[in-house]
Design a protein around this motif. Sequence first.
Motif, PDB file in Angstrom:
ATOM      1  N   VAL A 117      37.764  -9.690 -39.064  1.00  0.00           N
ATOM      2  CA  VAL A 117      37.034 -10.786 -38.410  1.00  0.00           C
ATOM      3  C   VAL A 117      35.701 -10.280 -37.873  1.00  0.00           C
ATOM      4  CG1 VAL A 117      37.040 -12.389 -36.450  1.00  0.00           C
ATOM      5  CG2 VAL A 117      39.104 -12.104 -37.845  1.00  0.00           C
ATOM      6  N   LYS A 118      35.715  -9.129 -37.221  1.00  0.00           N
ATOM      7  CA  LYS A 118      34.475  -8.571 -36.673  1.00  0.00           C
ATOM      8  C   LYS A 118      33.470  -8.255 -37.772  1.00  0.00           C
ATOM      9  CE  LYS A 118      36.124  -6.436 -32.394  1.00  0.00           C
ATOM     10  NZ  LYS A 118      36.279  -5.142 -31.698  1.00  0.00           N
ATOM     11  N   SER A 135      33.287  -9.552 -40.841  1.00  0.00           N
ATOM     12  CA  SER A 135      32.838 -10.782 -41.474  1.00  0.00           C
ATOM     13  C   SER A 135      31.849 -11.533 -40.577  1.00  0.00           C
ATOM     14  CB  SER A 135      34.044 -11.668 -41.786  1.00  0.00           C
ATOM     15  OG  SER A 135      33.622 -12.871 -42.363  1.00  0.00           O
ATOM     16  N   SER A 136      32.168 -11.647 -39.295  1.00  0.00           N
ATOM     17  CA  SER A 136      31.265 -12.371 -38.384  1.00  0.00           C
ATOM     18  C   SER A 136      29.958 -11.614 -38.211  1.00  0.00           C
ATOM     19  CB  SER A 136      31.943 -12.626 -37.041  1.00  0.00           C
ATOM     20  OG  SER A 136      32.286 -11.418 -36.389  1.00  0.00           O
ATOM     21  N   ILE A 163      26.433 -13.362 -38.977  1.00  0.00           N
ATOM     22  CA  ILE A 163      25.464 -13.508 -37.889  1.00  0.00           C
ATOM     23  C   ILE A 163      24.189 -12.743 -38.205  1.00  0.00           C
ATOM     24  CG2 ILE A 163      25.011 -12.932 -35.469  1.00  0.00           C
ATOM     25  CD1 ILE A 163      28.039 -13.594 -34.975  1.00  0.00           C
ATOM     26  N   MET A 173      32.065 -17.891 -36.281  1.00  0.00           N
ATOM     27  CA  MET A 173      33.325 -17.220 -36.031  1.00  0.00           C
ATOM     28  C   MET A 173      34.463 -17.898 -36.783  1.00  0.00           C
ATOM     29  SD  MET A 173      32.872 -14.501 -34.228  1.00  0.00           S
ATOM     30  CE  MET A 173      34.570 -14.134 -33.900  1.00  0.00           C
ATOM     31  N   ALA A 222      34.395 -16.699 -40.181  1.00  0.00           N
ATOM     32  CA  ALA A 222      34.851 -15.309 -40.239  1.00  0.00           C
ATOM     33  C   ALA A 222      36.381 -15.252 -40.227  1.00  0.00           C
ATOM     34  CB  ALA A 222      34.274 -14.513 -39.070  1.00  0.00           C
TER      35      ALA A 222
END
Length: 103
Positions: free
Chosen positions: A45-46, A48-49, A53, A1, A4
């Motif tokens: 962010v979502k 990228s993470s 993941i 995170m 991200a």
Amino acid sequence: MARAFNRARALHCFCLTAWVFLPDHWHCIIAPQYPETISQVIKSVKQSSMTGINQHRGTEGELWQPRFFDRAIRTVKEYHDKVEYIHLNPVRAGLVSHPQDWG
């Protein structure tokens, strides 16, 4: 995170002042600079993470719910209250005894 957020910072101009990542959710305080929006930053962010993941797990697909909950912070007291809430979140969740032990 954390990676991200760093990747999102490379794309969007925003200030991140408090955050916590727990096993099933996360909280943050961000302040995007105009013309950026909270929605753009959170989406970045979502995405990228999710990519990171999924690559790590060797999986694909969505990880995060499509929506998020935001709240305008209007006073210095409210800001400090939200920072304390974020930092105490792992303690309230029973994951650690002290906020500084989470990490």
